[in-house]
Design a protein around this motif. Structure first.
Motif, PDB file in Angstrom:
ATOM      1  N   TRP A  30      57.453  -8.902  21.854  1.00 31.94           N
ATOM      2  CA  TRP A  30      56.064  -8.771  22.266  1.00 31.94           C
ATOM      3  C   TRP A  30      55.963  -8.991  23.772  1.00 31.94           C
ATOM      4  O   TRP A  30      56.642  -9.852  24.335  1.00 31.94           O
ATOM      5  N   ARG A  31      55.096  -8.223  24.420  1.00 29.79           N
ATOM      6  CA  ARG A  31      54.906  -8.300  25.870  1.00 29.79           C
ATOM      7  C   ARG A  31      54.091  -9.543  26.229  1.00 29.79           C
ATOM      8  O   ARG A  31      53.027  -9.800  25.660  1.00 29.79           O
ATOM      9  N   ASP A  33      51.619 -11.059  28.549  1.00 32.29           N
ATOM     10  CA  ASP A  33      50.607 -10.521  29.455  1.00 32.29           C
ATOM     11  C   ASP A  33      50.222 -11.554  30.519  1.00 32.29           C
ATOM     12  O   ASP A  33      50.404 -12.751  30.335  1.00 32.29           O
ATOM     13  N   VAL A  34      49.644 -11.073  31.604  1.00 36.67           N
ATOM     14  CA  VAL A  34      49.139 -11.955  32.656  1.00 36.67           C
ATOM     15  C   VAL A  34      47.799 -12.512  32.184  1.00 36.67           C
ATOM     16  O   VAL A  34      46.922 -11.763  31.738  1.00 36.67           O
ATOM     17  N   THR A  35      47.659 -13.830  32.259  1.00 41.10           N
ATOM     18  CA  THR A  35      46.442 -14.490  31.778  1.00 41.10           C
ATOM     19  C   THR A  35      46.048 -15.618  32.720  1.00 41.10           C
ATOM     20  O   THR A  35      46.843 -16.046  33.552  1.00 41.10           O
ATOM     21  N   GLN A  41      48.978 -14.941  26.286  1.00 46.77           N
ATOM     22  CA  GLN A  41      48.596 -13.727  25.565  1.00 46.77           C
ATOM     23  C   GLN A  41      49.825 -12.839  25.442  1.00 46.77           C
ATOM     24  O   GLN A  41      50.531 -12.610  26.412  1.00 46.77           O
ATOM     25  N   LEU A  42      50.048 -12.360  24.212  1.00 42.43           N
ATOM     26  CA  LEU A  42      51.169 -11.466  23.940  1.00 42.43           C
ATOM     27  C   LEU A  42      50.665 -10.265  23.172  1.00 42.43           C
ATOM     28  O   LEU A  42      49.733 -10.367  22.369  1.00 42.43           O
ATOM     29  N   THR A  43      51.307  -9.120  23.408  1.00 38.18           N
ATOM     30  CA  THR A  43      50.897  -7.881  22.764  1.00 38.18           C
ATOM     31  C   THR A  43      52.103  -7.233  22.097  1.00 38.18           C
ATOM     32  O   THR A  43      53.109  -6.982  22.768  1.00 38.18           O
ATOM     33  N   SER A  50      45.917  -7.917  21.193  1.00 41.56           N
ATOM     34  CA  SER A  50      46.861  -8.976  21.550  1.00 41.56           C
ATOM     35  C   SER A  50      46.564 -10.229  20.742  1.00 41.56           C
ATOM     36  O   SER A  50      45.544 -10.321  20.064  1.00 41.56           O
ATOM     37  N   GLN A  52      46.334 -14.519  21.369  1.00 38.33           N
ATOM     38  CA  GLN A  52      46.214 -15.548  22.402  1.00 38.33           C
ATOM     39  C   GLN A  52      46.363 -16.913  21.763  1.00 38.33           C
ATOM     40  O   GLN A  52      45.964 -17.123  20.612  1.00 38.33           O
TER      41      GLN A  52
END
Length: 136
Positions: A30-31, A33-35, A41-43, A50, A52
């Motif tokens: 899973w990617r 993410d910038v948070t 946060q992952l997608t 996503s 969180q």
């Protein structure tokens, strides 16, 4: 009421160890993410939604979340998840009297499932969908 476009952006899952959970999901591919600070946060690959988590962002108890993770080929997905360290159950599908073990004999869309927990026992239901029902 008029209709307007609405999308689910992110689901909040309750965890106890943010770092262990982040590492688990990153290990599944899973990617990250910038948070903002304090939120992870992952997608999943190919997903528009996503997950969180973070310290204090939900009052829900760790392990209380259940969500679907939809795949086009459950056999390939299960093998990849197991190789990444996820404890994925055997396949099961809906029979005439409830769920029964194994792949759906026809590999019908929406039929075959398996489950796996994250480090806090939040449950992911892996479901094979190859053709969406009308209206989706």
């Amino acid at each position: 009421m008029s209709t307007f476009e609405q999308r689910i952006e992110a689901l909040i899952i309750p965890v106890t160890d943010v770092d262990a959970s982040r590492d688990f999901y990153v290990g599944l591919g899973w990617r990250l993410d910038v948070t903002p600070p304090g939120v992870v946060q992952l997608t999943p690959p190919g997903s528009a939604t996503s997950v969180q988590f973070g310290a204090g962002i939900t009052p829900a108890a760790p392990g209380s979340s259940t969500a679907y993770l939809v795949v086009e080929d459950i056999v390939t997905a299960r093998e990849a998840l197991v190789a990444a360290g996820a404890a994925v159950t055997d396949y099961f599908h809906r029979g005439p009297d409830g769920f029964v073990p194994g792949l759906d004999p026809d590999r019908a869309s929406y039929a075959t499932r398996a489950t796996f927990p994250d480090p806090d026992n939040n449950t992911w239901i892996l479901q094979e969908i190859t053709t969406r029902l009308p209206g989706r």
